[in-house]
Design an enzyme around this catalytic site. Structure first.
Site, short mmCIF file in Angstrom:
data_model
loop_
_atom_site.label_atom_id
_atom_site.label_comp_id
_atom_site.label_asym_id
_atom_site.label_seq_id
_atom_site.Cartn_x
_atom_site.Cartn_y
_atom_site.Cartn_z
N LYS A 282 2.25 -3.90 6.67
CA LYS A 282 2.58 -3.94 5.24
C LYS A 282 4.10 -3.76 5.05
O LYS A 282 4.72 -4.45 4.25
CB LYS A 282 1.83 -2.85 4.47
CG LYS A 282 0.33 -3.09 4.38
CD LYS A 282 0.01 -4.23 3.43
CE LYS A 282 -1.45 -4.60 3.41
NZ LYS A 282 -1.72 -5.87 2.73
N SER B 182 0.84 -1.20 0.00
CA SER B 182 0.00 0.00 0.00
C SER B 182 0.87 1.25 0.00
O SER B 182 1.99 1.24 0.55
CB SER B 182 -0.85 -0.03 1.28
OG SER B 182 -1.39 1.24 1.54
N TYR C 36 -1.47 -1.10 10.88
CA TYR C 36 -1.80 -1.60 9.54
C TYR C 36 -0.63 -1.33 8.58
O TYR C 36 -0.13 -2.23 7.90
CB TYR C 36 -3.09 -0.95 9.01
CG TYR C 36 -3.24 -1.11 7.52
CD1 TYR C 36 -3.57 -2.34 6.97
CD2 TYR C 36 -3.02 -0.03 6.66
CE1 TYR C 36 -3.67 -2.49 5.59
CE2 TYR C 36 -3.11 -0.17 5.29
CZ TYR C 36 -3.44 -1.40 4.76
OH TYR C 36 -3.52 -1.55 3.40
C1 WQD Z 1 -9.36 9.37 1.38
C2 WQD Z 1 -9.57 10.87 1.62
C3 WQD Z 1 -9.74 11.44 3.94
C4 WQD Z 1 -13.53 9.31 4.61
C5 WQD Z 1 -6.58 4.43 3.48
C6 WQD Z 1 -5.43 3.67 4.04
C7 WQD Z 1 -4.57 3.16 2.93
C8 WQD Z 1 -5.37 2.38 1.94
C9 WQD Z 1 -6.62 3.02 1.51
C10 WQD Z 1 -6.19 0.15 2.44
C11 WQD Z 1 -8.75 11.41 2.77
C12 WQD Z 1 -11.04 11.73 3.22
C13 WQD Z 1 -12.38 9.85 4.03
C14 WQD Z 1 -14.55 10.20 5.04
C15 WQD Z 1 -13.22 12.05 4.28
N1 WQD Z 1 -5.38 1.04 2.26
N2 WQD Z 1 -12.23 11.19 3.87
N3 WQD Z 1 -14.35 11.53 4.87
O1 WQD Z 1 -6.87 7.42 4.18
O2 WQD Z 1 -6.11 7.82 1.80
O3 WQD Z 1 -6.11 5.53 2.73
O4 WQD Z 1 -7.32 3.56 2.63
O5 WQD Z 1 -6.76 -0.68 2.37
O6 WQD Z 1 -3.56 2.40 3.47
O7 WQD Z 1 -4.68 4.52 4.87
O8 WQD Z 1 -8.26 6.57 2.21
O9 WQD Z 1 -10.63 6.58 1.59
O10 WQD Z 1 -10.01 6.67 4.04
O11 WQD Z 1 -9.59 8.66 2.59
O12 WQD Z 1 -13.11 13.27 4.15
O13 WQD Z 1 -15.58 9.78 5.58
O14 WQD Z 1 -10.94 11.08 1.97
O15 WQD Z 1 -9.44 12.40 4.90
O16 WQD Z 1 -8.37 12.72 2.42
P1 WQD Z 1 -6.79 6.96 2.79
P2 WQD Z 1 -9.70 7.06 2.63
#
Ligand code: WQD
Length: 344
Positions: free
Chosen positions: A152, A124, A148
């Site tokens: 990885k 990731s 997590y």
């Molecule tokens: C994306 C953007 C949030 C939810 C994570 C893991 C990574 C990967 C994918 C996993 C960010 C914003 C999110 C919400 C929001 N692995 N957001 N409101 O954090 O980039 O990555 O998931 O399997 O390892 O860290 O992905 O989709 O959670 O967030 O504003 O309700 O959306 O702050 O900018 P992230 P995400």
């Protein structure tokens, strides 16, 4: 090739089943169904018209792996099985290290015992921590901030050690590929398969989709004051079928080249979109409003993260081909026709 797919019933694993079958490979799926459904595999059969064995078991179960490797002549393993929620990993670190790290160790031991040397590991972009700049190349320094991500990175380091030991002994046994995913979104274009998170989604896209379909009231946008053009976090969202096709290309690369180092590729589009741009794009694709409110930043989030995917293009001949509109249309087709996911 005949490929064992651990975690093959999950979101990325099931889409990769399709990409492999469509390229003429055979598959054997191994999944403990802890965060997935057998219905996804029925859909894989429906879409491809192909059948394949499914073993419901856990990668930490060495005897189960031994019997799969004895019963099926496996040429390569794609290892998707693992826990993936950052927040949960902070509460239950043992579970994450047991599933993600110990599970991979046991898998590698079983592979070695059965002389299966080719492994593609689902890593990731989280292993880049808070990158010093963008776009992110594979040479960027690695660091993590939660169990997590740590799990990885630990597996990546273990795989590098396996290769180093091979080089020391001159055996040249392992053929190892590491794929660093950016933010996978979207669904198969049929609308029959997609992401089916249990409970309230952690990730942005499934959350937006459930707001649009009326299951959730409104989206909380985490942070409005990031140093980005619109103040919202920016990520590299990649269509899950592009990601799946990247795995097939990586498998092809490892089967054609005799590698002596762990091969690492970023799988991203090279484009960053903000949370607000994602909301707007989803509204356009679905013609449904997505109400949102801006809340405080989510702890551990970074401002922006997107890939330099040129290494994968150069070495694998792979490039993400589906744009944001396609990602959103496919996500919406899946969500609107399966509002309760695979239990619809
Ligand atoms: C994306 C953007 C949030 C939810 C994570 C893991 C990574 C990967 C994918 C996993 C960010 C914003 C999110 C919400 C929001 N692995 N957001 N409101 O954090 O980039 O990555 O998931 O399997 O390892 O860290 O992905 O989709 O959670 O967030 O504003 O309700 O959306 O702050 O900018 P992230 P995400």
């Amino acid at each position: 090739m005949r490929v064992l797919i651990t975690g093959g019933a999950g979101y990325i694993g099931s889409h990769t089943c399709i990409a492999l079958l469509e390229e003429g490979h055979e598959i054997v799926v191994f999944d403990n169904l802890s965060n997935s459904s057998l219905v996804s595999l029925e859909r894989v059969r429906q879409i491809t018209g192909k059948t394949f064995p499914v073993i419901v078991d856990d990668v930490t179960d060495r005897l189960a792996l031994d019997s799969v490797f004895s019963e099926h002549k496996i040429d390569a393993v794609m290892h998707f099985a693992g826990k993936k929620a950052v927040g949960e990993s902070c509460v239950e670190p043992l579970m994450y290290y047991q599933n993600n790290v110990a599970g991979t160790l046991i898998l590698c031991e079983a592979m070695k015992a059965h002389e299966i040397s080719t492994l593609i590991f689902s890593s990731s972009a989280t292993v880049y921590g808070d990158p010093h700049s963008t776009p992110i190349t594979e040479e960027f320094p690695l660091s993590t901030t939660n169990p997590y991500g740590q799990s990885k990175l630990m597996v990546e380091n273990i795989l590098r050690d396996l290769m180093a030991a091979d080089n020391l002994s001159g055996k040249n046994f392992w053929q190892l590929g590491i794929l660093r995913y950016f933010n996978p979104v979207g669904a198969h274009s049929s609308g029959l398969m997609g992401e089916d998170p249990q409970g309230i989604p952690n990730n942005l896209l499934p959350y937006i989709a459930q707001v649009a379909v009326g299951k959730l009231d409104k989206l909380s946008v985490f942070g409005g004051d990031y140093p980005t053009p619109d103040g919202r976090g920016i990520r590299d969202y990649i269509h899950v079928m592009d990601l799946a096709e990247g795995h097939v290309k990586a498998l092809h690369f490892l089967s054609m080249n005799n590698v002596s180092d762990c091969q690492v590729w970023n799988l991203g589009t090279g484009n960053g979109y903000s949370v607000l741009e994602m909301v707007k794009a989803f509204e356009a694709a679905s013609q449904c409003p997505v109400p949102y409110e801006i809340t405080s930043r989510r702890s551990g989030d970074i401002a922006e993260c997107w890939a330099d995917p040129s290494k994968a293009k150069r070495e694998l001949g792979w490039k993400a081909g589906r744009n944001l509109q396609v990602m959103m249309e496919d996500a919406w087709r899946w969500q609107s026709s399966n509002p309760k996911g695979y239990s619809s």
